[in-house]
Design a protein around this motif. Structure first.
Motif, PDB file in Angstrom:
ATOM      1  N   PHE A  65      47.774  31.944  60.017  1.00  0.00           N
ATOM      2  CA  PHE A  65      46.631  31.216  59.184  1.00  0.00           C
ATOM      3  C   PHE A  65      45.953  32.166  58.593  1.00  0.00           C
ATOM      4  O   PHE A  65      45.211  33.144  59.396  1.00  0.00           O
ATOM      5  CB  PHE A  65      46.089  29.972  60.066  1.00  0.00           C
ATOM      6  CG  PHE A  65      46.749  29.261  60.307  1.00  0.00           C
ATOM      7  CD1 PHE A  65      46.593  27.765  59.521  1.00  0.00           C
ATOM      8  CD2 PHE A  65      47.721  28.860  61.436  1.00  0.00           C
ATOM      9  CE1 PHE A  65      47.562  26.537  59.570  1.00  0.00           C
ATOM     10  CE2 PHE A  65      48.552  27.682  61.419  1.00  0.00           C
ATOM     11  CZ  PHE A  65      48.336  26.612  60.799  1.00  0.00           C
ATOM     12  N   LEU A  66      45.594  32.188  57.324  1.00  0.00           N
ATOM     13  CA  LEU A  66      44.517  33.248  56.553  1.00  0.00           C
ATOM     14  C   LEU A  66      43.618  32.214  55.772  1.00  0.00           C
ATOM     15  O   LEU A  66      43.935  31.197  55.479  1.00  0.00           O
ATOM     16  CB  LEU A  66      45.336  34.012  55.802  1.00  0.00           C
ATOM     17  CG  LEU A  66      46.594  34.991  56.434  1.00  0.00           C
ATOM     18  CD1 LEU A  66      47.253  35.788  55.333  1.00  0.00           C
ATOM     19  CD2 LEU A  66      45.705  35.976  57.540  1.00  0.00           C
ATOM     20  N   LYS A  67      42.423  32.982  55.525  1.00  0.00           N
ATOM     21  CA  LYS A  67      41.446  32.523  54.528  1.00  0.00           C
ATOM     22  C   LYS A  67      40.745  33.585  54.151  1.00  0.00           C
ATOM     23  O   LYS A  67      40.783  34.796  54.037  1.00  0.00           O
ATOM     24  CB  LYS A  67      40.349  31.619  55.281  1.00  0.00           C
ATOM     25  CG  LYS A  67      39.514  32.415  56.309  1.00  0.00           C
ATOM     26  CD  LYS A  67      38.592  31.592  57.105  1.00  0.00           C
ATOM     27  CE  LYS A  67      37.647  32.544  57.735  1.00  0.00           C
ATOM     28  NZ  LYS A  67      36.435  31.640  58.608  1.00  0.00           N
ATOM     29  N   SER A  68      40.533  33.400  52.474  1.00  0.00           N
ATOM     30  CA  SER A  68      39.814  34.119  51.794  1.00  0.00           C
ATOM     31  C   SER A  68      38.747  33.459  50.872  1.00  0.00           C
ATOM     32  O   SER A  68      39.132  32.476  50.277  1.00  0.00           O
ATOM     33  CB  SER A  68      40.876  35.025  51.124  1.00  0.00           C
ATOM     34  OG  SER A  68      40.131  35.944  50.335  1.00  0.00           O
ATOM     35  N   VAL A  69      37.690  34.283  50.644  1.00  0.00           N
ATOM     36  CA  VAL A  69      36.621  33.531  49.691  1.00  0.00           C
ATOM     37  C   VAL A  69      37.239  33.780  48.313  1.00  0.00           C
ATOM     38  O   VAL A  69      37.851  34.774  47.937  1.00  0.00           O
ATOM     39  CB  VAL A  69      35.322  34.700  49.727  1.00  0.00           C
ATOM     40  CG1 VAL A  69      34.450  34.007  48.788  1.00  0.00           C
ATOM     41  CG2 VAL A  69      34.858  34.340  51.244  1.00  0.00           C
ATOM     42  N   SER A  70      37.102  32.919  47.404  1.00  0.00           N
ATOM     43  CA  SER A  70      37.691  32.853  46.176  1.00  0.00           C
ATOM     44  C   SER A  70      37.308  33.765  45.536  1.00  0.00           C
ATOM     45  O   SER A  70      38.351  34.631  44.573  1.00  0.00           O
ATOM     46  CB  SER A  70      37.533  31.413  45.527  1.00  0.00           C
ATOM     47  OG  SER A  70      36.102  31.309  45.281  1.00  0.00           O
ATOM     48  N   SER A  71      36.164  34.317  45.318  1.00  0.00           N
ATOM     49  CA  SER A  71      35.548  35.355  44.314  1.00  0.00           C
ATOM     50  C   SER A  71      36.206  36.680  44.908  1.00  0.00           C
ATOM     51  O   SER A  71      36.237  37.740  43.758  1.00  0.00           O
ATOM     52  CB  SER A  71      34.216  35.343  44.363  1.00  0.00           C
ATOM     53  OG  SER A  71      33.688  35.660  45.568  1.00  0.00           O
ATOM     54  N   VAL A  72      36.633  36.754  46.145  1.00  0.00           N
ATOM     55  CA  VAL A  72      37.152  38.143  46.713  1.00  0.00           C
ATOM     56  C   VAL A  72      38.606  38.250  46.274  1.00  0.00           C
ATOM     57  O   VAL A  72      39.252  39.332  46.207  1.00  0.00           O
ATOM     58  CB  VAL A  72      36.898  38.122  48.219  1.00  0.00           C
ATOM     59  CG1 VAL A  72      37.404  39.330  48.852  1.00  0.00           C
ATOM     60  CG2 VAL A  72      35.207  38.151  48.403  1.00  0.00           C
ATOM     61  N   CYS A  73      39.321  37.039  46.565  1.00  0.00           N
ATOM     62  CA  CYS A  73      40.674  37.033  46.424  1.00  0.00           C
ATOM     63  C   CYS A  73      41.391  36.853  44.996  1.00  0.00           C
ATOM     64  O   CYS A  73      42.273  37.390  44.696  1.00  0.00           O
ATOM     65  CB  CYS A  73      41.394  36.067  47.412  1.00  0.00           C
ATOM     66  SG  CYS A  73      43.153  35.753  47.821  1.00  0.00           S
ATOM     67  N   ILE A  74      40.711  35.996  44.270  1.00  0.00           N
ATOM     68  CA  ILE A  74      41.124  35.581  42.911  1.00  0.00           C
ATOM     69  C   ILE A  74      39.964  35.472  41.883  1.00  0.00           C
ATOM     70  O   ILE A  74      39.205  34.750  42.083  1.00  0.00           O
ATOM     71  CB  ILE A  74      41.649  34.355  43.009  1.00  0.00           C
ATOM     72  CG1 ILE A  74      42.899  34.348  43.995  1.00  0.00           C
ATOM     73  CG2 ILE A  74      42.512  33.908  41.362  1.00  0.00           C
ATOM     74  CD1 ILE A  74      43.551  32.733  44.041  1.00  0.00           C
ATOM     75  N   PRO A  75      39.562  36.498  41.271  1.00  0.00           N
ATOM     76  CA  PRO A  75      38.483  36.718  40.326  1.00  0.00           C
ATOM     77  C   PRO A  75      38.354  35.559  39.462  1.00  0.00           C
ATOM     78  O   PRO A  75      39.481  35.325  38.883  1.00  0.00           O
ATOM     79  CB  PRO A  75      38.338  38.124  39.962  1.00  0.00           C
ATOM     80  CG  PRO A  75      39.258  38.875  40.871  1.00  0.00           C
ATOM     81  CD  PRO A  75      40.119  37.943  41.431  1.00  0.00           C
ATOM     82  N   ASN A  76      37.297  34.844  39.235  1.00  0.00           N
ATOM     83  CA  ASN A  76      36.916  33.910  38.233  1.00  0.00           C
ATOM     84  C   ASN A  76      37.778  32.661  38.626  1.00  0.00           C
ATOM     85  O   ASN A  76      37.907  31.763  37.611  1.00  0.00           O
ATOM     86  CB  ASN A  76      37.502  34.122  36.912  1.00  0.00           C
ATOM     87  CG  ASN A  76      36.694  35.618  36.567  1.00  0.00           C
ATOM     88  OD1 ASN A  76      35.446  35.734  36.761  1.00  0.00           O
ATOM     89  ND2 ASN A  76      37.396  36.661  35.617  1.00  0.00           N
ATOM     90  N   TYR A  77      38.133  32.534  39.902  1.00  0.00           N
ATOM     91  CA  TYR A  77      38.836  31.298  40.254  1.00  0.00           C
ATOM     92  C   TYR A  77      37.891  30.245  40.280  1.00  0.00           C
ATOM     93  O   TYR A  77      36.771  29.885  40.681  1.00  0.00           O
ATOM     94  CB  TYR A  77      39.455  31.328  41.555  1.00  0.00           C
ATOM     95  CG  TYR A  77      40.591  30.419  42.032  1.00  0.00           C
ATOM     96  CD1 TYR A  77      41.822  30.332  41.482  1.00  0.00           C
ATOM     97  CD2 TYR A  77      40.172  29.626  42.942  1.00  0.00           C
ATOM     98  CE1 TYR A  77      42.671  29.426  41.610  1.00  0.00           C
ATOM     99  CE2 TYR A  77      41.375  28.555  43.318  1.00  0.00           C
ATOM    100  CZ  TYR A  77      42.319  28.442  42.656  1.00  0.00           C
ATOM    101  OH  TYR A  77      43.551  27.562  42.872  1.00  0.00           O
ATOM    102  N   PRO A  78      38.051  28.928  39.550  1.00  0.00           N
ATOM    103  CA  PRO A  78      37.267  27.872  39.233  1.00  0.00           C
ATOM    104  C   PRO A  78      36.959  27.202  40.664  1.00  0.00           C
ATOM    105  O   PRO A  78      37.887  26.986  41.336  1.00  0.00           O
ATOM    106  CB  PRO A  78      38.121  26.989  38.311  1.00  0.00           C
ATOM    107  CG  PRO A  78      38.981  27.770  37.875  1.00  0.00           C
ATOM    108  CD  PRO A  78      39.462  28.772  38.889  1.00  0.00           C
ATOM    109  N   ASP A  79      35.665  26.736  40.739  1.00  0.00           N
ATOM    110  CA  ASP A  79      35.065  26.110  42.248  1.00  0.00           C
ATOM    111  C   ASP A  79      35.815  24.751  42.005  1.00  0.00           C
ATOM    112  O   ASP A  79      35.908  24.146  43.139  1.00  0.00           O
ATOM    113  CB  ASP A  79      33.759  26.082  41.925  1.00  0.00           C
ATOM    114  CG  ASP A  79      32.925  27.309  42.270  1.00  0.00           C
ATOM    115  OD1 ASP A  79      33.600  28.404  42.531  1.00  0.00           O
ATOM    116  OD2 ASP A  79      31.699  27.255  42.368  1.00  0.00           O
ATOM    117  N   LYS A  80      36.269  24.139  40.954  1.00  0.00           N
ATOM    118  CA  LYS A  80      36.487  22.849  40.815  1.00  0.00           C
ATOM    119  C   LYS A  80      38.304  22.975  41.537  1.00  0.00           C
ATOM    120  O   LYS A  80      38.567  21.626  42.135  1.00  0.00           O
ATOM    121  CB  LYS A  80      36.990  22.312  39.387  1.00  0.00           C
ATOM    122  CG  LYS A  80      38.038  23.296  38.676  1.00  0.00           C
ATOM    123  CD  LYS A  80      37.993  22.451  37.279  1.00  0.00           C
ATOM    124  CE  LYS A  80      39.167  23.215  36.425  1.00  0.00           C
ATOM    125  NZ  LYS A  80      39.412  22.625  35.168  1.00  0.00           N
TER     126      LYS A  80
END
Length: 239
Positions: free
Chosen positions: A147-162
Motif C-alpha cells: 500500500f502506497l500513497k502520494s500527494v497529487s502535486s508531488v506525484c502528478i503535477p497539475n493533477y485536478p483536485d476534482k
C-alpha cells in the motif's frame, strides 16, 4: 502440512517419537475431545513440530535416530522454505509515502506477484483523509499487498483536485484497476469493508468478505421537484 492421521512412513516415524498422536482405527467424538484437551495442555509444555522455528527443529533433531534422519532433514528444509515464503509474502504492513522519483522503483519494479495499491491524495480534502485511514488499516490486515500513497502535486503535477481521491491498483507494473474521484469511491459514505471488497474483486487482497450493502441513496432533487408539484396542485385546488 501432512495429515497426521494418514498411514505413511513419515507419520510412523513421528509417532515413534510421540510427536503426533498414535493412529487410531476409528476417530470418535470422544477421541476428538481428548485430542483438543491434549493440545491445550501441550501448549504450556512445548510446541508441536509444525509450530517450531528453524532453530528449534535443529535442537529436536537430536531426538531422531538414524533411520528417521533423512525424512526429518527433508521436513526441516520444507519448514524453512515455508517460513521464508511466509516472511517474504508478509513483508509490508504499512502505507509508504512516495514521490514521483520513487514511482518506478516502488510501483513498476515492486516485484513478481506483488500487488500495489497507490492512493493519490491531497491534504485538506476530507474524503482523502478517510481513504488514508482505510488503507492504513487494510495495510495492516493484508501485509502481502504493498500500500502506497502520494500527494497529487508531488506525484502528478497539475493533477485536478476534482479527481481526488484516486486509487490505482497495479500488478507487476501493469495497471489493473483505477477509481478516480469521490463518486467512483462512494463519497464520504465509503466504509473500510467496502474498499476491502473492491480491492478483493480486483485481486489485490485475499479476502472472503461479501459485498457490503450500501443504503439506498435518495434522489433529493427529484423528491423536491415532486413535492413542489404536489404543493402547486394543492394551491390550485384551493383557488
Amino acid at each position: 502440512m501432512q495429515n497426521q492421521y494418514e498411514d505413511t512412513e513419515w507419520n510412523d516415524a513421528l509417532r515413534r517419537h510421540n510427536i503426533i498422536p498414535q493412529l487410531e482405527k476409528e476417530v470418535t467424538e470422544e477421541d476428538i475431545v481428548d485430542l483438543v484437551e491434549q493440545t491445550v495442555e501441550s501448549k504450556s509444555q512445548g510446541k508441536s513440530l509444525g509450530d517450531m522455528t528453524y532453530d528449534e527443529l535443529n535442537e529436536r533433531e537430536d531426538d531422531i535416530d538414524e533411520e528417521d534422519e533423512r525424512m526429518f532433514e527433508q521436513y526441516r528444509r520444507q519448514r524453512m522454505a515455508e517460513m521464508r515464503a511466509a516472511q517474504m509474502k508478509a513483508r509490508f504492513g504499512d502505507v509508504g509515502e512516495i514521490s514521483k522519483a520513487d514511482y518506478v522503483s516502488e510501483v513498476n519494479n515492486a516485484g513478481e506477484g506483488i500487488w500495489v495499491v497507490l492512493h493519490i491524495y491531497k491534504d485538506g480534502i476530507p474524503i482523502c483523509k478517510l481513504v488514508n485511514n482505510h488503507i492504513t488499516n487494510l495495510a495492516r490486515k493484508f501485509p502481502q499487498t504493498k500500500f502506497l500513497k502520494s500527494v497529487s502535486s508531488v506525484c502528478i503535477p497539475n493533477y485536478p483536485d476534482k479527481n481526488l481521491p484516486t486509487i490505482f491498483v497495479y500488478l507487476e507494473g501493469d495497471l489493473k484497476k483505477q477509481w478516480i474521484g469521490p463518486i467512483a469511491l462512494g463519497g464520504m459514505n465509503l466504509k473500510q469493508d467496502e474498499l476491502e471488497w473492491m480491492l478483493a474483486q480486483v485481486g489485490a487482497v485475499e479476502s472472503d468478505i461479501e459485498k457490503p450493502e450500501r443504503p439506498e441513496v435518495k434522489d433529493v432533487m427529484n423528491m423536491a421537484i415532486r413535492q413542489s408539484r404536489i404543493d402547486n396542485e394543492d394551491d390550485d385546488d384551493s383557488d
